[in-house]
Design a protein around this motif. Sequence first.
Motif, PDB file in Angstrom:
ATOM      1  N   LEU A 118       9.932  23.645 -16.380  1.00  0.00           N
ATOM      2  CA  LEU A 118      10.861  24.777 -16.485  1.00  0.00           C
ATOM      3  C   LEU A 118      10.130  26.075 -16.131  1.00  0.00           C
ATOM      4  N   GLU A 119       8.935  26.201 -16.674  1.00  0.00           N
ATOM      5  CA  GLU A 119       8.137  27.397 -16.385  1.00  0.00           C
ATOM      6  C   GLU A 119       7.897  27.527 -14.884  1.00  0.00           C
ATOM      7  N   ALA A 146      21.201  30.364 -16.890  1.00  0.00           N
ATOM      8  CA  ALA A 146      20.478  31.599 -17.267  1.00  0.00           C
ATOM      9  C   ALA A 146      20.750  32.722 -16.257  1.00  0.00           C
ATOM     10  N   LYS A 147      21.013  32.329 -15.005  1.00  0.00           N
ATOM     11  CA  LYS A 147      21.233  33.328 -13.953  1.00  0.00           C
ATOM     12  C   LYS A 147      22.691  33.772 -13.870  1.00  0.00           C
ATOM     13  N   ASP A 148      23.581  33.003 -14.502  1.00  0.00           N
ATOM     14  CA  ASP A 148      25.013  33.261 -14.393  1.00  0.00           C
ATOM     15  C   ASP A 148      25.417  34.426 -15.304  1.00  0.00           C
ATOM     16  N   PRO A 151      26.491  33.580 -21.454  1.00  0.00           N
ATOM     17  CA  PRO A 151      25.561  34.352 -22.297  1.00  0.00           C
ATOM     18  C   PRO A 151      24.193  33.689 -22.450  1.00  0.00           C
ATOM     19  N   PHE A 152      24.050  32.444 -21.961  1.00  0.00           N
ATOM     20  CA  PHE A 152      22.791  31.716 -22.134  1.00  0.00           C
ATOM     21  C   PHE A 152      21.625  32.445 -21.456  1.00  0.00           C
ATOM     22  N   GLU A 178      20.154  22.856 -13.989  1.00  0.00           N
ATOM     23  CA  GLU A 178      21.426  23.236 -14.608  1.00  0.00           C
ATOM     24  C   GLU A 178      21.214  24.436 -15.562  1.00  0.00           C
ATOM     25  N   TYR A 179      20.122  24.408 -16.329  1.00  0.00           N
ATOM     26  CA  TYR A 179      19.871  25.470 -17.300  1.00  0.00           C
ATOM     27  C   TYR A 179      19.397  26.758 -16.620  1.00  0.00           C
TER      28      TYR A 179
END
Length: 429
Positions: A344-345, A293-295, A299-300, A288-289
């Motif tokens: 995540l990495e 980040a790609k969207d 702004p995330f 989800e995160y």
Amino acid sequence: MMSDNTAKLTLGGADTNYAVRQGTIGPDVIDIRKLYASTGAFTFDPGFMSTAACESSLTYIDGDEGILLHRGYPIGQLAEQSSFMEVSYLLLNGELPSQAELATFTRTISRHTMLHEQLSNFYRGFRRDAHPMAIMCGVVGALSAFYHDSTDISDPHQRMVASHRLIAKMPTIAAMAYKYSIGQPFIYPRNDLSYTANFMRMTFGVPAEDYHLDPAIERAMDRIFILHADHEQNASTSTVRLAGSSGANPFACIAAGIACLWGPAHGGANEAALNMLREIGRPERIPEYIARAKDKNDPFRLMGFGHRVYKNYDPRATVMQQTLREVFDALKINDPVFEVALQLEEMALNDPYFIDKKLFPNVDFYSGVILSAIGFPTDMFTVLFALARTVGWVAQWNEMISDPEQKIGRPRQLYTGPTQRDYVPVSKR
Ligand code: CMC
């Protein structure tokens, strides 16, 4: 157009030539100092994306290869085999010290750890909930009012004394900022301890009992200091150089560097990375995160990912990841945040968005997790960065002042405001 050692610029039909200078490694630079005099034009480079603002022999970064060298030595080797004191000596003096030189340097630094007693009154002027970086800016700037015998910047001896004082007093100042915020008494330095152990005792010790520091944590902290010691012409270092270029005293210049470092795009990112990892909380929520980040409409950003210079794995992040394992082992911590960080990495490194944009973990991705595990509150993270970076700042400042070609820094601009117009009295507007 660039020939072997000159670059030719054609402007308004006229050609001018500029010398192309080579460093020992890294990109060539076109020496455009005479550009304005020869053509009447400036270059335009906001954010200094393509501008070498100075000559330096301290630190070299190859962002594409993920290389960081201090005086030629790779950061991985220094973090693994050296100590913060030794790296400080190296940055200040250009060569690794002999055993005797290191002992003398360490003794000199430890003899400067105390603050003028009057300075402790400054702390009492701050609110208890003041951010410790606000306190650092104020107290470090105020040092110039106390140490008059090391503010003559034309005297190399005084410059070195100021540098030693700053390196030595920074842990005391930082620990006092923390103690003040939690309402505990200030702890005076102990010069028989190592630089790092002394800082840890002043931060976490109390007068009521003895303080014991796990050697694994001492080593981890020392390594974190090494990893932050210098990083070429970053924003805060350039701030120190610019402030110093006017002849300002060293304590004021370092206070300016601290102010710049405070921003979230620079020193504040590790706090943001830790908050993000805690918010993700469980590996199942990572996709989800990553999607956020790609969207483009969100702004995330993945905090602790991406770097202006590194387009490869930040070599400091490699050491940080190893250090995190050691700290968690020593403290017997089993925090899901580490698993979230590792997964995540891995997911980001295998995602075409991050691959195409060359976004890799930077030094801040793991450092917040480590510092929090050791017991530092998040608003102390940037303070620790400032403490360690002080050696880089003073070394760069010294290099600049010793440079015979040094001039006051004075960028120019592309003016886009109104052209000249006549003043209209307020009654007629
Ligand atoms: N997550 C998602 N997308 C990103 C990220 C990220 N962390 N970083 C950069 N991008 C994208 C960005 O959206 C842009 O995409 P597009 O080209 O489609 O517009 C592209 O990558 C280039 O980004 P940029 O912002 O133009 O690059 P920059 O060199 O100006 O910024 C950065 C570098 C560090 C400010 C940025 O990568 C970032 O905001 N990272 C997160 C904050 C962070 O970790 N900062 C610590 C920096 S290291 C500590 C230090 O040395 O002081």
